[in-house]
Design a protein around this motif. Structure first.
Motif, PDB file in Angstrom:
ATOM      1  N   MET A  83     -13.307  -2.645   6.930  1.00 23.63           N
ATOM      2  CA  MET A  83     -12.123  -2.895   6.437  1.00 23.63           C
ATOM      3  C   MET A  83     -11.395  -1.506   5.847  1.00 23.63           C
ATOM      4  SD  MET A  83     -11.322  -5.978   7.580  1.00 23.63           S
ATOM      5  CE  MET A  83     -12.117  -5.374   8.783  1.00 23.63           C
ATOM      6  N   VAL A  84     -12.128  -0.831   5.291  1.00 22.28           N
ATOM      7  CA  VAL A  84     -11.542   0.492   4.551  1.00 22.28           C
ATOM      8  C   VAL A  84     -11.208   1.510   5.683  1.00 22.28           C
ATOM      9  CG1 VAL A  84     -11.998   2.305   3.044  1.00 22.28           C
ATOM     10  CG2 VAL A  84     -13.196   0.053   2.456  1.00 22.28           C
ATOM     11  N   TRP A  85     -12.005   1.469   6.684  1.00 20.54           N
ATOM     12  CA  TRP A  85     -11.546   2.480   7.806  1.00 20.54           C
ATOM     13  C   TRP A  85     -10.390   1.686   8.713  1.00 20.54           C
ATOM     14  CZ3 TRP A  85     -12.810   7.070   9.493  1.00 20.54           C
ATOM     15  CH2 TRP A  85     -12.515   7.549  10.811  1.00 20.54           C
ATOM     16  N   GLU A  86     -10.106   0.418   8.806  1.00 18.55           N
ATOM     17  CA  GLU A  86      -9.119  -0.238   9.402  1.00 18.55           C
ATOM     18  C   GLU A  86      -7.860   0.099   8.517  1.00 18.55           C
ATOM     19  OE1 GLU A  86      -8.756  -3.577  11.579  1.00 18.55           O
ATOM     20  OE2 GLU A  86     -10.201  -2.509  12.501  1.00 18.55           O
ATOM     21  N   LEU A  87      -8.215   0.222   7.300  1.00 14.74           N
ATOM     22  CA  LEU A  87      -6.832   0.396   6.373  1.00 14.74           C
ATOM     23  C   LEU A  87      -6.107   1.568   6.756  1.00 14.74           C
ATOM     24  CD1 LEU A  87      -5.144  -0.538   3.731  1.00 14.74           C
ATOM     25  CD2 LEU A  87      -6.804   0.582   2.503  1.00 14.74           C
ATOM     26  N   PHE A  88      -6.952   2.706   6.899  1.00 16.75           N
ATOM     27  CA  PHE A  88      -6.131   4.274   7.323  1.00 16.75           C
ATOM     28  C   PHE A  88      -6.300   4.591   8.616  1.00 16.75           C
ATOM     29  CE2 PHE A  88      -8.068   4.252   2.989  1.00 16.75           C
ATOM     30  CZ  PHE A  88      -6.825   4.339   2.293  1.00 16.75           C
ATOM     31  N   THR A  89      -6.889   3.875   9.617  1.00 18.59           N
ATOM     32  CA  THR A  89      -6.932   4.204  11.094  1.00 18.59           C
ATOM     33  C   THR A  89      -6.042   3.493  11.960  1.00 18.59           C
ATOM     34  OG1 THR A  89      -8.812   2.827  11.377  1.00 18.59           O
ATOM     35  CG2 THR A  89      -9.206   5.197  10.991  1.00 18.59           C
ATOM     36  N   VAL A  90      -5.532   2.409  11.657  1.00 18.10           N
ATOM     37  CA  VAL A  90      -4.762   1.247  12.242  1.00 18.10           C
ATOM     38  C   VAL A  90      -3.448   1.708  11.786  1.00 18.10           C
ATOM     39  CG1 VAL A  90      -4.139  -0.895  13.011  1.00 18.10           C
ATOM     40  CG2 VAL A  90      -6.614  -0.379  12.652  1.00 18.10           C
ATOM     41  N   ASN A  91      -2.582   1.951  12.854  1.00 14.82           N
ATOM     42  CA  ASN A  91      -1.170   2.708  12.409  1.00 14.82           C
ATOM     43  C   ASN A  91      -0.558   1.515  11.487  1.00 14.82           C
ATOM     44  OD1 ASN A  91      -1.142   4.872  14.138  1.00 14.82           O
ATOM     45  ND2 ASN A  91      -0.934   3.653  15.942  1.00 14.82           N
ATOM     46  N   ARG A  92      -0.474   0.067  12.117  1.00 17.58           N
ATOM     47  CA  ARG A  92       0.237  -0.749  10.963  1.00 17.58           C
ATOM     48  C   ARG A  92      -0.104  -0.805   9.600  1.00 17.58           C
ATOM     49  NH1 ARG A  92       0.954  -3.891   7.802  1.00 17.58           N
ATOM     50  NH2 ARG A  92       1.667  -6.055   7.762  1.00 17.58           N
ATOM     51  N   ASN A  93      -1.544  -0.632   9.504  1.00 22.48           N
ATOM     52  CA  ASN A  93      -1.998  -0.756   8.299  1.00 22.48           C
ATOM     53  C   ASN A  93      -1.734   0.520   7.488  1.00 22.48           C
ATOM     54  OD1 ASN A  93      -3.077  -3.192   9.179  1.00 22.48           O
ATOM     55  ND2 ASN A  93      -4.952  -2.374   9.440  1.00 22.48           N
ATOM     56  N   ARG A  94      -1.914   1.606   8.128  1.00 23.00           N
ATOM     57  CA  ARG A  94      -1.695   2.926   7.357  1.00 23.00           C
ATOM     58  C   ARG A  94      -0.371   3.159   7.016  1.00 23.00           C
ATOM     59  NH1 ARG A  94      -3.428   5.923  11.245  1.00 23.00           N
ATOM     60  NH2 ARG A  94      -1.451   6.416  12.205  1.00 23.00           N
ATOM     61  N   ARG A  95       0.640   2.419   7.673  1.00 26.05           N
ATOM     62  CA  ARG A  95       2.042   2.577   7.407  1.00 26.05           C
ATOM     63  C   ARG A  95       2.317   1.575   6.101  1.00 26.05           C
ATOM     64  NH1 ARG A  95       2.946   1.811  13.163  1.00 26.05           N
ATOM     65  NH2 ARG A  95       3.322   3.829  14.257  1.00 26.05           N
ATOM     66  N   ALA A  96       1.589   0.318   5.986  1.00 24.09           N
ATOM     67  CA  ALA A  96       1.642  -0.353   4.797  1.00 24.09           C
ATOM     68  C   ALA A  96       0.989   0.212   3.614  1.00 24.09           C
ATOM     69  CB  ALA A  96       1.152  -1.720   4.896  1.00 24.09           C
ATOM     70  N   ALA A  97       0.054   0.904   4.050  1.00 22.25           N
ATOM     71  CA  ALA A  97      -0.801   1.597   2.681  1.00 22.25           C
ATOM     72  C   ALA A  97       0.088   3.158   2.303  1.00 22.25           C
ATOM     73  CB  ALA A  97      -2.046   2.447   3.252  1.00 22.25           C
ATOM     74  N   TRP A  98       0.926   3.771   3.088  1.00 18.48           N
ATOM     75  CA  TRP A  98       1.815   4.839   2.903  1.00 18.48           C
ATOM     76  C   TRP A  98       2.784   4.305   1.883  1.00 18.48           C
ATOM     77  CZ3 TRP A  98       2.818   9.147   1.183  1.00 18.48           C
ATOM     78  CH2 TRP A  98       4.209   9.747   1.562  1.00 18.48           C
ATOM     79  N   ALA A  99       3.525   3.122   2.500  1.00 17.36           N
ATOM     80  CA  ALA A  99       4.826   2.662   1.842  1.00 17.36           C
ATOM     81  C   ALA A  99       4.138   1.947   0.502  1.00 17.36           C
ATOM     82  CB  ALA A  99       5.254   1.404   2.723  1.00 17.36           C
TER      83      ALA A  99
END
Length: 614
Positions: A358-374
């Protein structure tokens, strides 16, 4: 939280393989066959397009599996409503009473069961615990720095600044490196309520420990332990509120975290004034020890609230989840709708995320990464807008501007009162004016009043001019902080992440805010020594201007969208969103300044089909 726009609540299932196929065979199988990006469309409404006969059969199997046949007819109607939420009036299967409840949740959105409001009160008190823990130290440090021999000749000025920052920032260091990351295992093990109970118990013990500390090392350790509770609580409570609140009032209830944190901040400032007249070796101890009361109240209260239905479904305790939904929804059909919708959604998520990091998913999946950045932007911004300079050091700042110690504590109480009072409007505007618009409107004013406060130290006449200008600048800063940067970050982060990584996402978001909280609290004394108040305040004022542009370009609006619909918003590429917002500035100028008649701009995420390249 349940959603009423055609997307389910979240939950999980770990039943046997034959049961998975029996209950939701095609949902899970379809999820395996589609690409990750195409899955966003499925989450808009996973029940959409399913033939009626198949839907009813799946509902019957669902009720049979979880011993809910007593409510089979209610679940059948709930599934139909979940599948077509905008066709309620035309559904012949629904009684007039059913239609009344379903329509009323939009026309009378604040008409909710008492249990839901009891739960909200508990969450609010948890937030007040947080606020008090943050600000009682504001007044106490004016006394313990001397009593614990930090500000003595044995240390250089640089060492004094470092020790002051270290003791003040100790809880936030603990939050960033440990507290926030304990959230996921604690939530998995003991649930939302258990995590809140444990974190408040830690806060109560740490409060007493702070009060009896006999050295700066002892006080540092006590405050570090306090941070272990703060981290888990700050991550869990907003998610718990989000999971239990109905969609029409989700933002308002989640933002109560910040509003009542502001209330706790005010109480912390009041405690500084209340215990001021005690002896110098007692006043600061009573200030720090006064924070023991609220966490004990929460510990007594929390198990009278229902557990998060989503957490219960994740643990395959579906009947208990239905009981929880029945307690926090006005009618059984709403509870059944939200439960079934939640269950189906998690079936898909579980299948898709099975065996993944799940940690990897947070930063490698585009949708998740954009949410993390926001989320990173708003959480970083909440600290580097400079608010906690005032929350943690206002007494010292007022003293430097010309106040006496007692007057400085009274002035600090004023900042806490304003912080709370002006958080109340956001309770009404966050779901109407929007998260993004609140930030874009308030950031310029935050910059102006930080410049105002810092530059006021150039006034040579201390009283009344410099004192008055510094006080006015800090008070007006609180007025514009509270309805914008105050409530938005935790509300935004609690809803930005997909359901299956929300705990990890919120841990990341809160670790961000507490990390920069520690950096701010640790570096402020040194910043003040090196650049004087003028330069120190100007530093954070400049960051407010930078953050305005970051919000403009990289922060999608989440107002009035269900948690699952946000998948579509965050699937739009960053460049497309930034380009749209720049065009929107030109459109806004032409429309409202030049008064030109222009067609409304279509929301940037509507009609965007090329998800494969996102």
């Amino acid at each position: 939280m349940s959603e009423t726009k055609g997307s389910p609540s979240s939950s999980s299932l770990n039943g046997p393989e034959h049961d998975e196929k029996k209950i939701a065979p095609d949902y899970a199988a379809d999820a395996q066959d589609v690409s990750r990006n195409k899955l966003n469309a499925m989450f808009e409404n996973p029940l959409g397009g399913i033939p009626r006969d198949r839907l009813m059969a799946d509902v019957d199997d669902f009720c049979a599996k979880f011993d809910l046949m007593k409510y089979n007819e209610t679940f059948r109607k709930g599934a139909l409503v979940a599948q077509n939420p905008h066709s309620v009036r035309h559904m012949t299967e629904l009684s007039d009473d059913d239609k009344h409840h379903l329509e009323r949740e939009h026309t009378h959105k604040w008409s909710q069961p008492k249990t839901l409001y009891y739960l909200v009160i508990m969450c609010s008190l948890s937030a007040a615990v947080q606020g008090m823990d943050e600000t009682v130290n504001n007044g106490a440090q004016a006394f313990y720095l001397k009593r614990l021999n930090i500000t003595t000749a044995r240390f250089s000025q640089q060492m004094v600044d470092n020790l002051t920052g270290l003791v003040v920032g100790a809880p936030y260091l603990a939050c960033a490196i440990l507290g926030c990351w304990l959230t996921a295992p604690l939530n998995s093990l003991v649930g939302r309520r258990g995590t809140i109970f444990i974190s408040c118990a830690i806060a109560a013990v740490a409060s007493i420990w702070e009060a009896v500390a006999n050295s700066w090392v002892n006080l540092f350790i006590a405050r570090f332990a306090l941070g272990l509770g703060i981290g888990s609580k700050s991550t869990t409570v907003p998610v718990y509120a989000a999971e239990c609140a109905p969609a029409p009032i989700r933002g308002a209830l989640v933002m109560m975290w910040q509003m009542w944190t502001a209330f706790g901040i005010m109480l912390g400032n009041i405690m500084g004034v209340a215990f001021l007249s005690l002896g110098h070796d007692l006043n600061w101890r009573f200030m720090l020890g006064s924070t023991v009361v609220l966490p004990l109240v929460v510990c007594c209260q929390v198990y009278f609230c229902p557990e998060s239905p989503r957490w219960l479904i994740k643990k395959n305790r579906v009947p208990k989840a239905f009981e929880a939904f029945r307690r926090i929804r006005p009618s059984e059909i709403q509870a059944a709708r939200d439960l079934y919708y939640c269950y189906v959604n998690v079936e898909i998520e579980r299948k898709v995320s099975h065996g993944k990091n799940m940690v990897w998913e947070l930063f490698t999946v585009n949708r998740n990464r954009r949410a993390a950045w926001a989320s990173w932007i708003v959480m970083f911004g909440q600290q580097f807008c400079g608010v906690n300079v005032i929350a943690y050091y206002s007494t010292t700042i007022f003293t430097q501007s010309g106040y006496s110690a007692s007057s400085a504590l009274l002035a600090s109480m004023g900042t806490g009162i304003l912080n709370w009072i002006f958080a109340i409007p956001a309770f009404l505007t966050i779901d109407t004016f929007g998260r993004r618009n609140l930030l874009l409107f308030t950031f310029p004013f935050l910059a102006i009043f930080l410049f105002w406060t810092g530059f006021s130290f150039w006034i040579t006449e201390v009283k009344p001019k410099r004192v008055g200008m510094v006080t006015t600048g800090m008070y007006l800063f609180e007025v514009f902080y509270s309805p914008g940067m105050g409530p938005v970050p935790f509300t935004y982060s609690a809803e930005a992440f997909p359901l299956h990584i929300r705990e990890i996402g919120m841990s990341f978001a809160t670790a961000t805010t507490w990390c920069f909280n520690f950096i701010l609290s640790f570096t402020w004394p040194s910043l003040l020594t090196a650049f004087k108040p003028q330069g120190a305040f100007a530093w954070y004022a400049t960051w407010c201007l930078i953050l305005w542009f970051l919000v403009l370009l990289f922060l999608p609006e989440t107002k009035a969208l269900t948690l699952e619909e946000l998948d579509q918003v965050f699937s739009v590429p960053t460049w497309k969103h930034s380009s749209y917002q720049l065009k929107k500035i030109v459109w806004t100028f032409r429309r409202y300044v030049l008064r030109q008649k222009l067609e409304p701009m279509m929301p940037f995420w509507l009609g965007y089909e090329n998800l494969e390249e996102s």
